[in-house]
Scaffold this motif. Structure first.
Motif, mmCIF file in Angstrom:
data_model
loop_
_atom_site.group_PDB
_atom_site.id
_atom_site.type_symbol
_atom_site.label_atom_id
_atom_site.label_comp_id
_atom_site.label_asym_id
_atom_site.label_seq_id
_atom_site.Cartn_x
_atom_site.Cartn_y
_atom_site.Cartn_z
ATOM 1 N N ASP A 1 -17.773 -7.917 5.994
ATOM 2 C CA ASP A 1 -17.747 -6.798 5.219
ATOM 3 C C ASP A 1 -18.060 -5.541 5.888
ATOM 4 O O ASP A 1 -17.506 -4.406 5.694
ATOM 5 C CB ASP A 1 -18.943 -6.950 3.924
ATOM 6 N N SER A 2 -19.011 -5.572 6.941
ATOM 7 C CA SER A 2 -19.544 -4.412 7.686
ATOM 8 C C SER A 2 -18.370 -3.960 8.523
ATOM 9 O O SER A 2 -18.275 -2.701 8.803
ATOM 10 C CB SER A 2 -20.601 -4.613 8.576
ATOM 11 N N ALA A 3 -17.331 -4.719 8.649
ATOM 12 C CA ALA A 3 -16.332 -4.183 9.707
ATOM 13 C C ALA A 3 -14.969 -4.152 9.052
ATOM 14 O O ALA A 3 -13.847 -3.759 9.418
ATOM 15 C CB ALA A 3 -15.898 -5.219 10.795
ATOM 16 N N SER A 4 -15.000 -4.230 7.671
ATOM 17 C CA SER A 4 -13.948 -4.123 6.756
ATOM 18 C C SER A 4 -13.918 -2.619 6.329
ATOM 19 O O SER A 4 -14.644 -1.858 6.209
ATOM 20 C CB SER A 4 -14.265 -4.828 5.368
ATOM 21 N N VAL A 5 -12.439 -2.173 5.852
ATOM 22 C CA VAL A 5 -12.164 -1.063 5.312
ATOM 23 C C VAL A 5 -11.818 -1.027 3.927
ATOM 24 O O VAL A 5 -11.500 -2.225 3.401
ATOM 25 C CB VAL A 5 -11.093 -0.221 6.057
ATOM 26 N N THR A 6 -11.826 0.054 3.016
ATOM 27 C CA THR A 6 -11.443 0.108 1.744
ATOM 28 C C THR A 6 -9.954 -0.041 1.548
ATOM 29 O O THR A 6 -9.156 0.267 2.573
ATOM 30 C CB THR A 6 -11.970 1.058 1.097
ATOM 31 N N VAL A 7 -9.296 -0.360 0.279
ATOM 32 C CA VAL A 7 -8.174 -0.198 0.120
ATOM 33 C C VAL A 7 -7.354 1.032 0.368
ATOM 34 O O VAL A 7 -6.381 1.165 1.025
ATOM 35 C CB VAL A 7 -7.693 -0.938 -1.418
ATOM 36 N N LYS A 8 -8.126 1.848 0.060
ATOM 37 C CA LYS A 8 -7.773 3.420 0.128
ATOM 38 C C LYS A 8 -7.515 3.803 1.847
ATOM 39 O O LYS A 8 -6.395 4.296 1.735
ATOM 40 C CB LYS A 8 -8.718 4.213 -0.476
ATOM 41 N N LYS A 9 -8.392 3.272 2.425
ATOM 42 C CA LYS A 9 -8.146 3.673 3.798
ATOM 43 C C LYS A 9 -7.110 2.827 4.543
ATOM 44 O O LYS A 9 -6.477 3.415 5.272
ATOM 45 C CB LYS A 9 -9.601 3.343 4.672
ATOM 46 N N ALA A 10 -6.802 1.621 4.105
ATOM 47 C CA ALA A 10 -5.788 0.898 4.383
ATOM 48 C C ALA A 10 -4.586 1.240 3.832
ATOM 49 O O ALA A 10 -3.608 1.366 4.791
ATOM 50 C CB ALA A 10 -5.867 -0.891 3.767
ATOM 51 N N ALA A 11 -4.304 1.924 2.956
ATOM 52 C CA ALA A 11 -3.423 2.456 2.546
ATOM 53 C C ALA A 11 -3.115 4.020 3.279
ATOM 54 O O ALA A 11 -1.921 4.208 3.500
ATOM 55 C CB ALA A 11 -3.510 3.004 1.124
ATOM 56 N N GLU A 12 -3.903 4.582 3.707
ATOM 57 C CA GLU A 12 -3.824 5.919 4.346
ATOM 58 C C GLU A 12 -3.297 5.396 5.754
ATOM 59 O O GLU A 12 -2.383 6.296 6.366
ATOM 60 C CB GLU A 12 -5.288 6.494 4.594
ATOM 61 N N LEU A 13 -3.893 4.162 6.515
ATOM 62 C CA LEU A 13 -3.374 3.747 7.844
ATOM 63 C C LEU A 13 -1.795 3.286 7.616
ATOM 64 O O LEU A 13 -1.086 3.620 8.370
ATOM 65 C CB LEU A 13 -4.111 2.617 8.265
ATOM 66 N N TRP A 14 -1.409 2.901 6.602
ATOM 67 C CA TRP A 14 -0.101 2.478 6.103
ATOM 68 C C TRP A 14 0.859 3.753 6.123
ATOM 69 O O TRP A 14 1.957 3.555 6.687
ATOM 70 C CB TRP A 14 -0.079 1.440 4.680
ATOM 71 N N ILE A 15 0.383 4.676 5.557
ATOM 72 C CA ILE A 15 1.378 5.797 5.598
ATOM 73 C C ILE A 15 1.172 6.652 6.968
ATOM 74 O O ILE A 15 2.531 6.995 7.153
ATOM 75 C CB ILE A 15 0.483 6.833 4.569
ATOM 76 N N GLU A 16 0.234 6.500 7.507
ATOM 77 C CA GLU A 16 0.029 6.945 9.068
ATOM 78 C C GLU A 16 1.059 6.358 9.886
ATOM 79 O O GLU A 16 1.963 7.050 10.731
ATOM 80 C CB GLU A 16 -1.268 7.102 9.488
ATOM 81 N N LYS A 17 1.199 5.141 9.738
ATOM 82 C CA LYS A 17 2.401 4.334 10.456
ATOM 83 C C LYS A 17 3.719 4.829 10.062
ATOM 84 O O LYS A 17 4.563 4.737 10.827
ATOM 85 C CB LYS A 17 2.017 2.782 10.206
ATOM 86 N N ALA A 18 3.916 4.978 8.742
ATOM 87 C CA ALA A 18 5.160 5.241 8.168
ATOM 88 C C ALA A 18 5.497 6.635 8.995
ATOM 89 O O ALA A 18 6.598 6.828 9.455
ATOM 90 C CB ALA A 18 5.181 5.237 6.672
ATOM 91 N N ALA B 1 4.355 8.023 11.983
ATOM 92 C CA ALA B 1 4.470 7.770 13.416
ATOM 93 C C ALA B 1 5.683 7.085 13.484
ATOM 94 O O ALA B 1 6.551 7.398 14.787
ATOM 95 C CB ALA B 1 3.458 6.784 13.678
ATOM 96 N N GLU B 2 6.294 6.216 12.708
ATOM 97 C CA GLU B 2 7.648 5.668 13.082
ATOM 98 C C GLU B 2 8.726 6.577 12.545
ATOM 99 O O GLU B 2 10.101 6.148 12.539
ATOM 100 C CB GLU B 2 7.830 4.290 12.172
ATOM 101 N N ASP B 3 8.582 7.728 12.329
ATOM 102 C CA ASP B 3 9.406 8.760 11.599
ATOM 103 C C ASP B 3 10.382 8.134 10.382
ATOM 104 O O ASP B 3 11.592 8.367 10.532
ATOM 105 C CB ASP B 3 10.417 9.180 12.976
ATOM 106 N N ARG B 4 9.602 7.606 9.427
ATOM 107 C CA ARG B 4 10.498 6.948 8.299
ATOM 108 C C ARG B 4 11.163 8.437 7.893
ATOM 109 O O ARG B 4 10.565 9.617 7.768
ATOM 110 C CB ARG B 4 9.546 6.499 7.508
ATOM 111 N N GLU B 5 11.878 8.224 6.694
ATOM 112 C CA GLU B 5 12.498 9.279 5.833
ATOM 113 C C GLU B 5 11.430 10.091 5.214
ATOM 114 O O GLU B 5 10.416 9.253 4.737
ATOM 115 C CB GLU B 5 13.580 8.455 4.770
ATOM 116 N N ARG B 6 11.634 11.293 5.188
ATOM 117 C CA ARG B 6 10.564 12.202 4.530
ATOM 118 C C ARG B 6 10.412 11.916 3.268
ATOM 119 O O ARG B 6 9.273 11.860 2.633
ATOM 120 C CB ARG B 6 11.209 13.783 4.552
#
Length: 388
Positions: free
Chosen positions: A61-78, A80-85
């Motif tokens: 638990d102490s090393a885990s992130v929330t679903v919201k944070k994970a979603a933000e990382l997912w968006i950041e990856k998209a 960074a990969e220059d996905r369609e706007r």
């Protein structure tokens, strides 16, 4: 070495408190602890955690992130990969409106399939099934990215789906021949080339708005799709390999386009249907300023509805009318016209720009009806069987 032991202490108000503490080491050998109110909960959790540690996939638990944070990382990856706007925009809307409000505060380490099932049920109760399905799929993508980053042991949303009944699936709306004729009759000289091209080629709005004269061969009577204009007017390649295609055009359309080319606004981008200043049209502007007013003039209308799906009334108490169809309906009109001429499925798939034949069948299969041909096939099959 793992253990479960009872821990007691006095609360600030003097009352005695107890908890069951699980003491264990993770796959890196680091000592961890987790407390539970009941011993059986601690024992049940330890069984799962021990297996995860043995597989090297445990996330405390102490090393885990929330679903919201994970979603933000997912968006950041998209990004960074220059996905369609438009794709990134959709991801952000799914996170902001449908993921974070309902399940965003939950830590990934505590997320379970039953919790995701409840999330799905909550979505169905408050959103359309179509939107609920998109949100559940988005959550699964979020967890898949988190799993790739080592932030969670497994994707507990992978097997959760929103099943849409056949009666709930949106049926395509196709303008009638009379409605199409009414649109072409009501269209101005500057509107007719765009509307007629859409009706006869099945090009998407983005493909029409990004179409170049270099891709229109009036001698060979073909239009090739090699680029598109997104909803912000930015030029780029088609979304998929199937988007690159060449569509034959009729002599009537050739005549209209020849005349249009002589009076088309100048465009440094060589656009066939630019704005008056030569830039790519925006989809919403094309709808509001051209296609919807055209439908109203042509009598191809329906009552305009407010946010509560109630008719909007004018000052005289009469329903306000708006266009009956979205621009995509003209694409369906092209496909239905080709099908009426008994085009084969492969040509239909290529000309319409679908990635696979199954998508074409799912979208237009109900239009492919040949009663006479069916009768001939049944008669021939029956004769073959009876001769055996």
């Amino acid at each position: 070495m793992t253990s479960i032991r009872k821990r007691s202490w006095n609360a600030p108000d003097g009352s005695e408190k107890t908890a069951w503490l699980v003491d264990y080491r993770d796959q890196a050998g680091k000592r961890r602890a987790k407390s539970f109110a009941r011993k059986k909960d601690a024992e049940a959790w330890l069984v799962g955690a021990a297996w995860q540690v043995s597989q090297g996939v445990h996330t405390p638990d102490s090393a885990s992130v929330t679903v919201k944070k994970a979603a933000e990382l997912w968006i950041e990856k998209a990004e960074a990969e220059d996905r369609e706007r438009s794709t990134v925009k959709q991801y952000k809307e799914l996170e902001r409106l449908h993921i974070s409000p309902l399940i965003g505060s939950v830590k990934l380490s505590r997320l379970t399939m039953p919790m995701v099932e409840q999330y799905r049920d909550d979505l169905i109760a408050t959103r359309s099934r179509a939107m609920a399905g998109k949100a559940v799929r988005a959550l699964s993508m979020v967890l898949a990215e988190a799993q790739r980053r080592g932030l969670v042991a497994q994707n507990v949303a992978k097997g959760v789906k929103v099943v849409r009944q056949g009666r709930e699936k949106a049926k395509i709306e196709i303008p009638t021949k009379q409605e199409l004729k009414a649109l072409l009759t009501a269209a101005t000289d500057d509107e007719k080339p765009l509307i007629m091209t859409a009706i006869l080629t099945g090009l998407r709005s983005s493909e029409l708005r990004g179409l170049r004269w270099a891709d229109v061969n009036l001698k060979k009577a073909t239009i090739s799709v090699s680029q598109r204009a997104d909803q912000w007017g930015e030029i780029g390649p088609p979304k998929s390999a199937a988007g690159f295609r060449t569509v034959p055009i009729s002599p009537a359309l050739v005549t209209v386009l020849k005349a249009w080319k002589l009076r088309c606004p100048n465009s440094t981008l060589d656009l066939v249907f630019p704005t008056t200043t030569g830039t790519p049209q925006l989809h919403q502007n094309m709808l509001r300023r051209k296609f919807i007013p055209l439908q109203v003039r042509a009598g191809v209308t329906r009552p305009k509805l407010d946010a509560k799906d109630k008719p909007v009334m004018d000052q005289e108490g009469q329903p306000v009318l708006t266009g009956r169809y979205g621009f995509h309906a003209l694409r369906h009109a092209a496909a239905s016209g080709w099908i009426a001429q008994r085009i084969d499925l492969k040509r239909l798939q290529i000309w319409i720009g679908h990635e696979n034949i199954q998508l074409t069948i799912d979208t237009y299969g109900h239009l492919i009806v040949d009663a006479g041909g069916d009768a001939d096939l049944i008669a021939a099959a029956g004769a073959e069987i009876l001769e055996m």
